[in-house]
Design an enzyme around this catalytic site. Structure first.
Site, PDB file in Angstrom:
ATOM      1  CB  SER A 141      -2.430 -11.296   2.186  1.00  0.00           C
ATOM      2  OG  SER A 141      -2.958 -10.262   2.836  1.00  0.00           O
ATOM      3  CE1 TYR A 154      -7.595 -12.126   2.377  1.00  0.00           C
ATOM      4  CE2 TYR A 154      -6.785 -11.603   4.533  1.00  0.00           C
ATOM      5  CZ  TYR A 154      -6.711 -11.586   2.662  1.00  0.00           C
ATOM      6  OH  TYR A 154      -5.838 -10.700   2.246  1.00  0.00           O
TER       7      TYR A 154
END
Length: 261
Positions: A141, A154
């Protein structure tokens, strides 16, 4: 008789994983679909078998459990399935204040996005190297390029994932194994998944479709591997961030990511 090759896609029941599965099926690639929901996996498998002349296996398993990567590899061995392409896609990320989020849930994110990826890659890679043929696509990501307040775990798991995948690419390229590291930005919710999502805040740079991300990843794979940052704005952001101190990046992102009081 030569055994057929399969592509293994984790998190295949929805989102990017489902899009990877459909794209690979259109390429006449046999598939092993992995996710928690047996019902969703079987529905997708039926769809793909009907639309394409391929074999599709399903393995329902929770990859956020300790040792799940090893369990998955053992099941592949038991079924005699040879994996030619591994798509490490499964993942999730909760947003909120670190101390207010469930510790168990955050540890599950670390297991899923780091431990399980390392486990399954470690088990499948030797056969690829022995055959001097194999591919790995790891979905990370844009969050992995910066420390993001209120998504601290995250962004940390994605930083690990990006670093691991890029380093692995440099190690195994000489053995004929191609590695793609995909770092998408904010993804548009697929119509099939819309009912499970509430209202979403506007995001700088807009949202990307699953199809655009998967197509860029496959093009990179066809070219021999490498880092994929889909979208011009994301590419610019990843480049520009190199010139900003990391502590300052965190303070800037805090204003964007701060949840309602």
């Amino acid at each position: 008789m030569t055994r057929p090759d399969y592509a293994l896609v984790t998190g295949a029941s929805r989102g990017l994983g489902r899009c990877f599965a459909r794209t690979l099926a259109a390429r006449k690639q046999n598939l092993v679909l992995v996710a928690r929901s047996e019902e969703k996996l079987e529905a997708l498998a039926r769809e793909l078998r009907t639309a394409h002349p391929i074999q599709v296996e399903t393995i329902p398993i929770d990859l956020a459990e300790v040792g799940a990567g090893q369990q998955l590899a053992d099941e592949l061995t038991r079924r005699g399935l040879q994996i030619d392409l591994l798509v490490n896609n499964a993942g999730f990320g909760d947003q909120g204040r670190f101390l207010q989020l469930s510790l168990e849930r955050q540890l599950q994110a670390i297991i899923l996005q780091n431990c399980t990826v390392v486990e399954i890659t470690h088990r499948l890679l030797p056969a690829m190297i022995e055959r001097k043929q194999g591919d790995i696509i790891t979905v990370s990501s844009m969050a992995g390029f910066q420390p993001i307040p209120f998504a601290s775990v995250y962004s940390a798991t994605k930083a690990f994932l990006t670093t691991f995948s890029l380093a692995l690419e440099a190690e195994v390229k000489r053995f004929g194994v191609r590695v793609v590291t995909v770092c998408p930005g904010r993804l548009r919710v697929a119509p099939e998944d819309a009912e499970n999502n509430g209202e979403r805040k506007k995001f700088p740079g807009g949202e990307q479709t699953h199809e655009d991300v998967v197509n860029e990843a496959m093009r990179a794979l066809d070219r021999g591997g490498g880092l994929v940052i889909p979208g011009a704005i994301n590419k610019f952001a990843a480049f520009a961030e190199r010139f900003i101190p990391r502590s300052q990046v965190a303070r800037l992102l805090k204003k964007i990511s701060k949840p309602p009081s």
